[in-house]
Design an enzyme around this catalytic site. Sequence first.
Site, PDB file in Angstrom:
ATOM      1  N   ASP A 154     -14.920   7.178   2.613  1.00 54.37           N
ATOM      2  CA  ASP A 154     -13.536   7.367   1.993  1.00 54.37           C
ATOM      3  C   ASP A 154     -13.149   8.873   1.885  1.00 54.37           C
ATOM      4  OD1 ASP A 154     -12.817   4.850   1.696  1.00 54.37           O
ATOM      5  OD2 ASP A 154     -12.847   4.931  -0.588  1.00 54.37           O
ATOM      6  N   HIS A 179     -13.106  -1.884   3.512  1.00 55.44           N
ATOM      7  CA  HIS A 179     -13.492  -1.024   2.345  1.00 55.44           C
ATOM      8  C   HIS A 179     -14.590   0.074   3.006  1.00 55.44           C
ATOM      9  CE1 HIS A 179     -11.867  -2.745  -1.174  1.00 55.44           C
ATOM     10  NE2 HIS A 179     -12.018  -3.960  -0.685  1.00 55.44           N
TER      11      HIS A 179
END
Length: 418
Positions: A163, A133
Amino acid sequence: MAGTAEGPLAGVRVVELAGIGPGPFAAMLLGDLGADVVRVDRPGGAGLAIDPDFDLTNRNKRSVLVDLKADGGAERVLDLVERADVLIEGYRPGVAERLGIGPEPCLARNPALVYGRMTGWGQDGPLAHRAGHDIGYIAVTGTLSMIGKAGEPPAVPANLVGDYAGGSLYLVVGILAALHHARGEGGGGQVVDAAITDGAAHLATMIHAMMAAGAWQDRRGANLLDGGCPFYGTYETADGRYMAVGALEQRFYDEFTTLLGLPGTAPSRDDLDRWGELRAAVAARFRSRTRDEWTAVFEGSDACVAPVLSLREAPGHPHLAARATFTDHGGITQPAPAPRFSATPGAVTRPPARPGADTDEVARDWAVPSLRDTGRPATDDRPGSGTRPATGTRPGSGDRLTAGRHDDRRTDDDRGTR
């Protein structure tokens, strides 16, 4: 409809293999800039319990449904690829190859294709096939270690640094550079390997330079730009809200201290050993008034002070409102496309794409009749709605995010690691 897109990328065709996080955001950015983005959704949805009507990262796109594990699924995607300029995928390394839509068959079908790969760890290396993640990617690059207060755990910056900054934006830069090469004399298609770890590390280039020069300490909350400096940080106000201070240069600092009413007995900004005392003096002044009162005090000044607004408050800020930094489309207030162009401005032209809703339209506009032979769900009878799942549930509504499992990292359905 195709042909209504605005922006500098009008005419560029993008195929996005559906996922979540940085891949969809990168494709949205290309769509905001005018590219014709076709998202290839899988039956059953993307796996997050979010109503597709509100998934803004799917704005300015069209969606088709293709089951890549069904007979003919890969061939339908290759039919799209043949007519595309760019493909974006975010699977684990090797998954696209097993599905028959890896770089080799795609570039064989379309030698000028830019094949964009979005992962967390990259296409190779010891962790390439491991789940992950955003927080883990920025952790190992050292980026997370810089964020937060001294003596406290690192602060998690949502998923913006990994991200989207280290992932999506680097993927878009890579795609545009490769597209430029592909369209040049003697150019051709190629693979863009965008790893969040690479991007997050690259973002800290200036910090590494400062550390090498002895101007940055390798610990949190002790430096000029990480909250360690008393005139570069945030302060609580009388009503429990916050003001942000960035008065680095001396002339801005002088204006800041004057308007703040900082006592003449406060320590000098150049006395690093007394920064703690200076911070306490600044904090005491800010606690004497509310955020709105301080905002009025610093209004129109060069003190480099701003109120810390919430997400809901931000669109109402006078400057952002004047520049239309946020826009309303389909009843949703959302960030407007960025950056801005004088001759070819981008725009939000389509609401978030519903999975499969645009299959017939794309089949016609891209001349891919094979898309219609997909065993798609029944067509909604509302005008202009296209196709929607016939089950009566929102796509993906039964597949919620659970601890330790994220849709685009699931091994049971070959989704990729980002």
